[in-house]
Design a protein around this motif. Structure first.
Motif, PDB file in Angstrom:
ATOM      1  N   GLU A  40       0.836  -1.207   0.000  1.00  0.00           N
ATOM      2  CA  GLU A  40       0.000   0.000   0.000  1.00  0.00           C
ATOM      3  C   GLU A  40       0.868   1.253   0.000  1.00  0.00           C
ATOM      4  OE1 GLU A  40      -3.022  -0.215  -0.648  1.00  0.00           O
ATOM      5  OE2 GLU A  40      -3.650  -2.174   0.051  1.00  0.00           O
ATOM      6  N   HIS A  93      -6.084   2.558   2.806  1.00  0.00           N
ATOM      7  CA  HIS A  93      -5.776   1.130   2.950  1.00  0.00           C
ATOM      8  C   HIS A  93      -4.600   0.912   3.906  1.00  0.00           C
ATOM      9  CE1 HIS A  93      -7.546   0.614  -1.363  1.00  0.00           C
ATOM     10  NE2 HIS A  93      -8.465   0.914  -0.467  1.00  0.00           N
ATOM     11  N   GLU A 135      -5.184   4.665  -1.312  1.00  0.00           N
ATOM     12  CA  GLU A 135      -4.093   3.800  -0.838  1.00  0.00           C
ATOM     13  C   GLU A 135      -3.657   4.193   0.565  1.00  0.00           C
ATOM     14  OE1 GLU A 135      -3.810   1.245  -2.432  1.00  0.00           O
ATOM     15  OE2 GLU A 135      -4.316   1.715  -4.480  1.00  0.00           O
TER      16      GLU A 135
HETATM   17 FE   LIG Z   1      -4.757  -0.412  -1.836  1.00  0.00          FE
END
Ligand SMILES: [Fe+2]
Length: 115
Positions: free
Chosen positions: A25, A58, A55
């Motif tokens: 990530e 995440h 991202e």
């Molecule tokens: Fe991701």
């Protein structure tokens, strides 16, 4: 998944999965950030900026999973996150929430004397 040891216990395997996912990530954040700053088309810039932020989300979810599950993360995160002291001094400054005087909960309320 690549492990540095031959036999990895299942909980350790989950740690490895989370850590590797976090690495991926963060790598994606880096790629999207570079594309964001170099994109010349405004719509593409908006898309890759959006993707970068996804991202980051995440990565944050994985950090929180690690905090909840893997020893060592909770105390360090309480020490270093959401502080205002210089990061190289936060551990000893007492500005962090970890170490001595550790407080529970992320939204700690600090009451100081009124002047
Ligand atoms: Fe991701």
């Amino acid at each position: 998944m690549q492990y540095i040891e031959e036999k990895v216990e299942s909980k350790s395997a989950d740690y490895a999965r989370a850590l590797k996912s976090l690495q991926e990530e963060l790598e994606a954040v880096n790629y999207y950030q570079q594309r964001f700053v170099t994109a010349t088309d405004s719509e593409l810039k908006e898309i890759v900026g959006h993707n970068r932020d996804e991202e980051i989300e995440h990565a944050c979810m994985l950090v929180e999973w690690l905090r909840r599950n893997m020893a060592g993360w909770d105390e360090r995160l309480r020490t270093y996150l959401f502080t205002s002291a210089p990061l190289t001094e936060v551990e000893s400054s007492g500005d962090g929430h970890g170490g001595q005087g550790k407080q529970e909960g992320a939204g700690d309320l600090v009451i100081r004397a009124l002047r």
